[in-house]
Design an enzyme around this catalytic site. Structure first.
Site, PDB file in Angstrom:
ATOM      1  CG  ASP A 196      -0.306   0.031   2.523  1.00 30.47           C
ATOM      2  OD1 ASP A 196       0.911   0.303   2.581  1.00 30.47           O
ATOM      3  OD2 ASP A 196      -0.989  -0.194   3.529  1.00 30.47           O
ATOM      4  CB  SER A 197       0.221   4.634  -1.155  1.00 35.42           C
ATOM      5  OG  SER A 197      -0.822   5.113  -0.308  1.00 35.42           O
ATOM      6  N   GLY A 198       1.054   3.833   2.018  1.00 33.78           N
ATOM      7  CA  GLY A 198       1.359   4.507   3.278  1.00 33.78           C
ATOM      8  C   GLY A 198       0.359   5.588   3.623  1.00 33.78           C
TER       9      GLY A 198
ATOM     10  CG  ASP B  30      -5.953  -5.045   2.372  1.00 31.06           C
ATOM     11  OD1 ASP B  30      -5.451  -4.712   3.458  1.00 31.06           O
ATOM     12  OD2 ASP B  30      -6.565  -4.229   1.643  1.00 31.06           O
TER      13      ASP B  30
ATOM     14  CB  CYS C  22     -12.081 -25.572  10.236  1.00 32.97           C
ATOM     15  SG  CYS C  22     -10.582 -24.730   9.661  1.00 32.97           S
TER      16      CYS C  22
ATOM     17  CB  CYS D 264      -6.970 -24.936   9.663  1.00 31.56           C
ATOM     18  SG  CYS D 264      -7.472 -24.818  11.407  1.00 31.56           S
TER      19      CYS D 264
ATOM     20  CB  CYS E 279      -9.827 -27.330  13.066  1.00 29.14           C
ATOM     21  SG  CYS E 279     -10.425 -25.676  13.481  1.00 29.14           S
TER      22      CYS E 279
ATOM     23  CG  HIS F 252      -9.334 -21.423  12.938  1.00 24.74           C
ATOM     24  ND1 HIS F 252      -9.974 -22.527  12.416  1.00 24.74           N
ATOM     25  CD2 HIS F 252     -10.312 -20.498  13.157  1.00 24.74           C
ATOM     26  CE1 HIS F 252     -11.269 -22.299  12.337  1.00 24.74           C
ATOM     27  NE2 HIS F 252     -11.506 -21.069  12.780  1.00 24.74           N
TER      28      HIS F 252
END
Length: 370
Positions: free
Chosen positions: A93-95, A266, A304, A306, A309, A335
């Site tokens: 990102d640009s900040g 994001d 789930c 993952c 889990c 998770h």
């Protein structure tokens, strides 16, 4: 072009679409969620662990990496990919959002923003040209134009001034940016005002950026207001370019954003709440640090797949968190990342199978909102 974007399928009942985003560090499928690696790391996770969760593209932060360790050092290390040992695509990102979040610690002019570091109080100056200089040194695959972020609520005149400055700065970013292996995205501003949003997208489209971010949403406004903006803004954006809704990461907003035609997302939310002992499940959020889970030997989410889990119970994870053992927040972070990234995989599969709207409605029926 530093990137290529190809739409591979459009949903017949919504604006949802599938795409392939080609970069110099690989191709990713859209719609996509980008885990946030603010300071060149997704907090508590190794790059291999992020990959194991389904991570394909991550975001790092220009403001934070400028302050430490410094963009010159990262460039000396061979760029951000080599520095953090992440071989897949990166977006920086640009900040802008961080700088404008400093409130009284910053001063805005048409030239740029003077601000004081949140770390040591030292004074710094960010301009569109400086943001481009830093991002070119970091070497991400996708970089963002420097924009002026405004809070919610904000007056029409304040919003208009910020939108006009964002357009002016976008022109300067376009002029300064010259790294051919990077794609530069513009950022649409305009707050909650329809005419300003449409003016912003019209002006930025003439600059022919590689893609377009939607800034200034998910900043405290009610979710229906955000969806209303997307309803009229997304159709006005170039169809052939990727559309990026910045700072959005709750499961319901991801589904609603895809429904309206967004390709990229994001947010720090999945990892931030994980460090506070909160996780996503198919039924909604679960605060695993609460006493009611002290003797609960079920996984965080029985559905789930993952690592967390498949191996550990709510009781064990609660114990780790209460004992301040770092493994606890590593397991909750893993998770939450897998939950959100699996959601995006399921969304893509639903678009392929022509049942996205049904999938969205069924997911939201079960998922209890805050």
């Amino acid at each position: 072009m530093a990137i290529g974007f190809k739409i591979t399928k459009e949903d017949g009942q919504s604006r949802a679409r599938l795409g392939l985003l080609h970069t110099s560090h690989g191709t990713v499928q859209t719609p996509i969620f980008m885990p946030v690696g603010t300071q060149a790391t997704v907090k508590t996770m190794t790059p291999d662990e992020v990959c194991s969760c389904g991570g394909e593209l991550i975001l790092s932060n220009t403001y934070h990496l400028y302050l430490r360790p410094g963009h010159e050092l990262v460039a000396e290390a061979g760029g951000l990919h080599n520095f953090m040992r992440w071989d897949a695509p990166i977006l920086t990102d640009s900040g802008g959002f961080q700088v404008f979040s400093l409130g009284p610690l910053r001063k805005i002019t048409d030239q740029g923003v003077t601000f004081r570091s949140h770390i040591d109080g030292s004074e710094h100056f960010f301009s569109p040209e400086k943001s481009m200089e830093i991002q070119m040194a970091l070497g991400a695959d996708i970089v963002m134009a420097f924009d002026e972020c405004i809070p919610y609520p904000c007056s029409y005149e304040q919003t208009k001034d910020a939108m006009k400055r964002t357009t002016s700065w976008a022109v300067r970013c376009r002029t300064r940016h010259n790294r051919e292996d990077q794609a530069l995205f513009g950022i649409i501003q305009g707050g909650m005002f329809r005419d300003l949003r449409l003016q912003s997208v019209a002006e930025l489209t003439t600059l022919d950026f590689s893609g377009y971010g939607i800034g200034g949403l998910s900043v405290g406004e009610p979710k229906p207001m955000m969806y209303e903006v997307l309803d009229y803004l997304v159709p006005a954006m170039p169809k052939e370019k990727p559309r990026y809704l910045m700072g959005v990461g709750s499961p319901d907003c991801l589904l609603e954003g895809v429904y309206r035609g967004v390709d990229m997302f994001d947010c720090v939310l999945p990892t931030r709440i994980a460090r506070n002992g909160t996780v996503f499940t198919k039924e909604g959020k679960l605060v695993v640090r609460n006493a009611e889970y002290a003797r609960d030997f079920r996984p965080l989410d029985p559905e789930c797949d993952c690592y967390t889990c498949r191996n550990f119970s709510r009781a064990y994870i609660r114990h780790l968190i209460k004992a301040n053992e770092v493994l606890g927040i590593r397991l909750t972070t893993l998770h939450n990342l897998r939950f959100v990234l699996k959601l995006m995989q399921n969304i893509r599969a639903a678009i392929v199978g022509d049942y996205f709207v049904e999938y969205k409605d069924e997911f939201l029926r079960r998922f209890k909102l805050d």
